[in-house]
Design an enzyme around this catalytic site. Structure first.
Site, short mmCIF file in Angstrom:
data_model
loop_
_atom_site.label_atom_id
_atom_site.label_comp_id
_atom_site.label_asym_id
_atom_site.label_seq_id
_atom_site.Cartn_x
_atom_site.Cartn_y
_atom_site.Cartn_z
N TYR A 32 0.86 -1.18 0.00
CA TYR A 32 0.00 0.00 0.00
C TYR A 32 0.90 1.24 0.00
O TYR A 32 0.86 2.09 0.89
CB TYR A 32 -1.00 0.01 1.16
CG TYR A 32 -2.27 0.73 0.75
CD1 TYR A 32 -3.14 0.14 -0.16
CD2 TYR A 32 -2.57 1.99 1.23
CE1 TYR A 32 -4.28 0.81 -0.59
CE2 TYR A 32 -3.70 2.66 0.81
CZ TYR A 32 -4.55 2.07 -0.10
OH TYR A 32 -5.66 2.74 -0.52
N HIS A 37 7.48 5.39 1.05
CA HIS A 37 8.09 4.17 0.49
C HIS A 37 8.88 4.50 -0.78
O HIS A 37 9.98 4.01 -1.00
CB HIS A 37 7.00 3.16 0.11
CG HIS A 37 6.17 2.64 1.24
ND1 HIS A 37 4.82 2.87 1.33
CD2 HIS A 37 6.49 1.86 2.31
CE1 HIS A 37 4.34 2.27 2.41
NE2 HIS A 37 5.33 1.65 3.02
N GLN A 148 13.03 6.74 8.74
CA GLN A 148 13.11 7.33 10.08
C GLN A 148 11.73 7.44 10.73
O GLN A 148 11.61 7.53 11.94
CB GLN A 148 13.79 8.71 9.99
CG GLN A 148 13.90 9.49 11.28
CD GLN A 148 14.73 8.79 12.34
OE1 GLN A 148 15.56 7.94 12.03
NE2 GLN A 148 14.50 9.13 13.60
N SER A 185 1.78 7.46 5.95
CA SER A 185 1.64 6.11 6.50
C SER A 185 0.52 5.41 5.76
O SER A 185 -0.50 6.04 5.41
CB SER A 185 1.28 6.20 7.99
OG SER A 185 0.80 4.95 8.45
N SER A 186 0.69 4.12 5.52
CA SER A 186 -0.38 3.35 4.90
C SER A 186 -1.64 3.40 5.76
O SER A 186 -2.76 3.30 5.26
CB SER A 186 0.05 1.90 4.70
OG SER A 186 1.27 1.84 3.99
P1 AMP Z 1 5.79 -0.25 6.06
O1 AMP Z 1 5.24 -0.61 4.72
O2 AMP Z 1 4.90 0.64 6.85
O3 AMP Z 1 6.29 -1.45 6.82
O4 AMP Z 1 7.08 0.62 5.77
C1 AMP Z 1 8.12 0.15 4.96
C2 AMP Z 1 9.29 1.08 5.09
O5 AMP Z 1 8.90 2.39 4.68
C3 AMP Z 1 9.81 1.20 6.51
O6 AMP Z 1 11.23 1.27 6.49
C4 AMP Z 1 9.22 2.51 6.97
O7 AMP Z 1 9.98 3.15 7.98
C5 AMP Z 1 9.26 3.31 5.69
N1 AMP Z 1 8.29 4.42 5.74
C6 AMP Z 1 6.98 4.35 6.02
N2 AMP Z 1 6.42 5.58 6.04
C7 AMP Z 1 7.44 6.45 5.78
C8 AMP Z 1 7.53 7.86 5.66
N3 AMP Z 1 6.47 8.64 5.83
N4 AMP Z 1 8.73 8.39 5.40
C9 AMP Z 1 9.83 7.62 5.24
N5 AMP Z 1 9.81 6.28 5.32
C10 AMP Z 1 8.64 5.70 5.59
#
Ligand code: AMP
Length: 289
Positions: A32, A37, A148, A185-186
């Site tokens: 998502y 990402h 981060q 954020s997703s």
């Molecule tokens: P997730 O799909 O939420 O597990 O995130 C996958 C990667 O994307 C992880 O390393 C998160 O820290 C990074 N990520 C998620 N949201 C953000 C954001 N707003 N800014 C930078 N990196 C992000």
């Protein structure tokens, strides 16, 4: 773009890339995809010859009452977005591929997981460390990119990679935000219009705290209280935690003397949001010059 669902297939892809003399960048995600990402993928593309992402909603990192079943999914859209930023391969395993019957091996990072999200989400980092170890073993990247946004997660992964002699570099990418400051954020998709507005209090309170530190405030509990007070002005917000720890060691701090992580988790309705900022104390710089 190469899309596959088994460890054997992605290993074969990586073998081919390495045989062609390419370095391998890796971005693990739960899909998502959003700009946050995509920024990780762009960085990876700049630094590595071949970029692989994983899309896997890891059941092992969700608690029993968390949002595993509701977590948003749209593989087709994700593949298109990843392709547009130059990703070379997507690894999208099933839960059975990652955790076949009889699976019983887990990775536990101690100490730095015993605070912040580790307290609110028991077992979360065990699930994260385990799946990331597996993904690293499968993909065997030269560099892996983490956001981060999940400040504790990236520290846990760095600790784990160092402690277990993993032969790769873990790169941290700054948090990507919406124009109004909300960290991407997703899970933002869960918020209705009123909640989306209320969620702005997270970033607003972090910025306010950074301003207070810039004006000379050094007492961690006073800084925390300012943040708590501001979040409490938002009726839809319920605080899970507001904490300050030294960065990157995540040790408790009373007075800020060096970089400190101000991290918060806040529930807006049923959606739990996290955000953070690194509070920089520049006193030592002014003494030096
Ligand atoms: P997730 O799909 O939420 O597990 O995130 C996958 C990667 O994307 C992880 O390393 C998160 O820290 C990074 N990520 C998620 N949201 C953000 C954001 N707003 N800014 C930078 N990196 C992000």
């Amino acid at each position: 773009m190469f899309i596959c669902h088994t460890a054997a297939e992605i290993r074969e892809f990586v073998r081919g890339a390495r045989a062609g003399g390419q370095t391998v960048g890796f971005v693990p995600t739960m899909g998502y995809l959003h700009e946050g990402h995509l920024e990780l993928m762009r960085r990876a593309k700049k630094q590595c010859g071949v970029v692989i992402i994983s899309i896997f909603i890891n059941p092992a990192q969700f608690g029993p009452n968390e949002d595993f079943t509701q977590y948003p999914r749209d593989l087709e859209r994700d593949v298109k977005m990843a392709g547009d930023v130059g990703v070379d391969a997507v690894f999208n395993p099933t839960a059975e591929e990652m955790y076949p019957a009889g699976y019983c091996t887990y990775v536990d990072v101690e100490r730095i997981t015993e605070r912040l999200c580790g307290l609110s989400r028991p077992g979360h980092f065990r699930g994260v460390a385990t799946v990331v170890t597996k993904l690293f073993n499968i993909v065997n990247p030269d560099k892996a990119f983490f956001g981060q946004k999940d400040a504790q997660q990236v520290l846990v992964i760095k600790r784990m990679a160092a402690d277990l002699n993993m032969d790769l570099e873990v790169v941290t990418v700054p948090t990507v935000r919406e124009a109004d400051g909300l960290a991407m954020s997703s899970r933002n998709i869960y918020l209705d219009a009123g909640q989306r507005q209320a969620a702005l209090v997270l970033h607003r309170s972090l910025k306010m705290a950074a301003g207070a530190v810039a004006s000379g405030l050094r007492d961690a509990s006073s800084i925390k209280q300012l943040v708590i007070d501001m979040i409490k002005t938002e009726p839809l917000a319920v605080i899970d935690y507001v904490e300050i720890y030294s960065h990157p060691d995540l040790e408790p701090v009373d007075k800020l003397w060096g970089p400190a992580l101000l991290a918060l988790a806040v529930k807006i309705g049923r959606t739990r949001l996290i955000d953070n900022i690194i509070l920089e104390v520049l006193d030592h710089v002014s003494h030096d010059v």
